[in-house]
Design a protein around this motif. Structure first.
Motif, PDB file in Angstrom:
ATOM      1  N   GLY A 180       0.812  -1.212   0.000  1.00 59.34           N
ATOM      2  CA  GLY A 180       0.000   0.000   0.000  1.00 59.34           C
ATOM      3  C   GLY A 180       0.842   1.258   0.000  1.00 59.34           C
ATOM      4  O   GLY A 180       0.462   2.275  -0.604  1.00 59.34           O
ATOM      5  N   ALA A 181       2.002   1.218   0.665  1.00 58.55           N
ATOM      6  CA  ALA A 181       2.873   2.390   0.705  1.00 58.55           C
ATOM      7  C   ALA A 181       3.384   2.749  -0.681  1.00 58.55           C
ATOM      8  O   ALA A 181       3.512   3.926  -1.025  1.00 58.55           O
ATOM      9  N   ALA A 182       3.679   1.731  -1.489  1.00 57.85           N
ATOM     10  CA  ALA A 182       4.121   1.987  -2.857  1.00 57.85           C
ATOM     11  C   ALA A 182       2.966   2.470  -3.721  1.00 57.85           C
ATOM     12  O   ALA A 182       3.121   3.362  -4.568  1.00 57.85           O
ATOM     13  N   TRP A 183       1.806   1.901  -3.475  1.00 54.93           N
ATOM     14  CA  TRP A 183       0.624   2.183  -4.297  1.00 54.93           C
ATOM     15  C   TRP A 183      -0.054   3.499  -3.914  1.00 54.93           C
ATOM     16  O   TRP A 183      -0.242   4.384  -4.748  1.00 54.93           O
ATOM     17  N   ARG A 184      -0.393   3.647  -2.633  1.00 51.99           N
ATOM     18  CA  ARG A 184      -1.189   4.794  -2.205  1.00 51.99           C
ATOM     19  C   ARG A 184      -0.347   5.968  -1.681  1.00 51.99           C
ATOM     20  O   ARG A 184      -0.644   7.122  -1.971  1.00 51.99           O
ATOM     21  N   THR A 185       0.684   5.675  -0.866  1.00 56.48           N
ATOM     22  CA  THR A 185       1.454   6.769  -0.264  1.00 56.48           C
ATOM     23  C   THR A 185       2.458   7.359  -1.239  1.00 56.48           C
ATOM     24  O   THR A 185       2.475   8.562  -1.496  1.00 56.48           O
ATOM     25  N   ALA A 186       3.325   6.517  -1.784  1.00 58.50           N
ATOM     26  CA  ALA A 186       4.334   7.018  -2.727  1.00 58.50           C
ATOM     27  C   ALA A 186       3.741   7.279  -4.101  1.00 58.50           C
ATOM     28  O   ALA A 186       4.199   8.147  -4.824  1.00 58.50           O
ATOM     29  N   GLU A 187       2.717   6.514  -4.462  1.00 60.85           N
ATOM     30  CA  GLU A 187       2.133   6.587  -5.802  1.00 60.85           C
ATOM     31  C   GLU A 187       3.213   6.385  -6.860  1.00 60.85           C
ATOM     32  O   GLU A 187       3.397   7.189  -7.779  1.00 60.85           O
ATOM     33  N   VAL A 188       3.940   5.261  -6.707  1.00 62.58           N
ATOM     34  CA  VAL A 188       5.015   4.925  -7.637  1.00 62.58           C
ATOM     35  C   VAL A 188       4.471   4.864  -9.060  1.00 62.58           C
ATOM     36  O   VAL A 188       3.440   4.243  -9.332  1.00 62.58           O
ATOM     37  N   GLU A 189       5.164   5.505  -9.974  1.00 63.66           N
ATOM     38  CA  GLU A 189       4.728   5.576 -11.362  1.00 63.66           C
ATOM     39  C   GLU A 189       5.501   4.594 -12.231  1.00 63.66           C
ATOM     40  O   GLU A 189       6.663   4.266 -11.933  1.00 63.66           O
ATOM     41  N   PRO A 190       4.893   4.126 -13.317  1.00 60.12           N
ATOM     42  CA  PRO A 190       5.579   3.210 -14.239  1.00 60.12           C
ATOM     43  C   PRO A 190       6.858   3.827 -14.778  1.00 60.12           C
ATOM     44  O   PRO A 190       6.921   5.026 -15.062  1.00 60.12           O
ATOM     45  N   GLY A 191       7.896   3.008 -14.894  1.00 61.87           N
ATOM     46  CA  GLY A 191       9.150   3.446 -15.481  1.00 61.87           C
ATOM     47  C   GLY A 191      10.094   4.160 -14.544  1.00 61.87           C
ATOM     48  O   GLY A 191      11.161   4.614 -14.969  1.00 61.87           O
ATOM     49  N   THR A 192       9.737   4.264 -13.262  1.00 62.30           N
ATOM     50  CA  THR A 192      10.564   5.013 -12.313  1.00 62.30           C
ATOM     51  C   THR A 192      11.577   4.102 -11.614  1.00 62.30           C
ATOM     52  O   THR A 192      11.557   2.876 -11.752  1.00 62.30           O
TER      53      THR A 192
END
Length: 353
Positions: free
Chosen positions: A156-168
């Motif tokens: 969830g931290a990657a998905w909701r908190t950081a909002e990791v984007e494709p290609g990063t």
């Protein structure tokens, strides 16, 4: 806990693993569980698991240490009875407890920026998985229950908190269960490069299945700091950094190698309460980058956990790989040993097996 309709509204005797003194082995004793009060429910636990926070809180000497105490927050069970004004669940429902309240009505619950419920005191709220298109698989239940804090929190931290984007590019500090789950979350979000940092070189091979593409061992960095190595590897810093150990020095290293201009560092590790952090004011002011925590991964339990469960059922999200051991309730201290010795990612503790 053994319960049926005849026990509703009455105290129940059951066994509990009790921590009576900081650092002592847990002892299994009989306890009495009161009937649920208003807005409460009583759950028969099927299985549970441990995470590093259990280890930390079993050894704390100073506040918020309280003894004797019963640890545990990664459980799954069946509702045995409910108190007055409980809606949404009934006896016989399978639920997982979570420490994050979710009333669904207050301003914080309606906000997309907050996962903190402002109208309720800290208590166990209940999230049901029985709405997943009639697929409440028992296997899914126990996987999700022990993953409910550590793994789901990190994903969830990657998905909701950081909002990791494709290609990063992502850097993960510490490759225990929390770190590997953060890597899995970054992989799920489409990160192109995921750098793992750990003193155990064996963790790289383990982490590849969760998306790791690179590895840095602080012991082999010579006269350079880990942050300096990552800055060179990434030509200016990682887009997202996750601190997954619970060490102030690693938080500072993660922030130091987070890219200026837009980088985001997310703290997931549980350090000793009150531990201070030190940063350069220039790095904060001119860096234009973010440092944030991620309590429960920034997830809203009732909204987001079922989504992750669906992604697990669809074989997009890997959870089974985190299960490395299984023990009986009477062997709970063995589970602590396996965790502290670094031999297990997650050990399922079965109540009646």
């Amino acid at each position: 806990m053994n319960g049926n309709s005849s026990t509703a509204g009455k105290p129940i005797r059951c066994k509990a693993a009790i921590c009576r003194k900081a650092g002592d082995r847990l002892v299994i004793e009989e306890v009495i569980v009161a009937p649920p009060s208003r807005h409460e429910l009583r759950i028969k636990i099927i299985c549970t698991a441990l995470c590093q926070s259990d280890v930390i809180f079993s050894k704390l000497v100073d506040p918020p240490a309280i003894y004797p105490r019963i640890l545990g927050h990664e459980a799954i069970g069946v509702v045995e009875s409910v108190g007055e004004d409980v809606t949404g669940v009934k006896p016989g429902d399978t639920v997982i407890p979570t420490f994050m309240s979710d009333c669904g009505d207050c301003a914080d619950c309606h906000s997309e920026k907050s996962n903190l419920c402002s109208t309720l005191p800290p208590r166990e709220d209940k999230t049901r998985f029985t709405d997943l298109n009639g697929n409440p698989l028992y296997h899914l239940f126990y996987i999700s229950s022990f993953s409910e804090y550590t793994v789901v929190d990190s994903v969830g931290a990657a998905w909701r908190t950081a909002e990791v984007e494709p290609g990063t590019t992502v850097a993960v500090f510490g490759l225990g269960t929390i770190g590997l789950a953060a890597a899995e979350g970054a992989r799920l979000c489409g990160a192109k490069r995921i750098i793992g940092v750990d003193v155990n070189p064996d963790k790289f091979e383990m982490g590849k299945k969760f998306g790791l593409t690179d590895f840095v061992n602080p012991k082999t960095c010579g006269d350079k700091s880990v942050s300096e190595v990552i800055l060179e590897m990434t030509n200016g810093g990682a887009d997202y950094c996750f601190e997954c150990v619970g060490m102030a020095s690693l938080v500072e290293e993660a922030f130091a190698c987070c890219r200026h201009g837009w980088g985001k560092t997310v703290v997931l590790g549980v350090d000793k309460p009150g531990t201070p952090l030190k940063f350069s004011s220039t790095d904060v002011l001119r860096g234009h980058k973010i440092l944030t925590g991620a309590l429960y991964g920034g997830l809203k339990a009732k909204r987001d956990v079922p989504i992750l469960c669906k992604r697990y059922l669809d074989k997009e999200l890997q959870l089974d790989e985190f299960v490395t051991h299984s023990v009986k309730f009477e062997e709970i201290n063995k589970a602590f040993d396996l965790l502290e010795e670094g031999k297990s990612l997650r050990c399922v503790i079965w109540m009646d097996k």
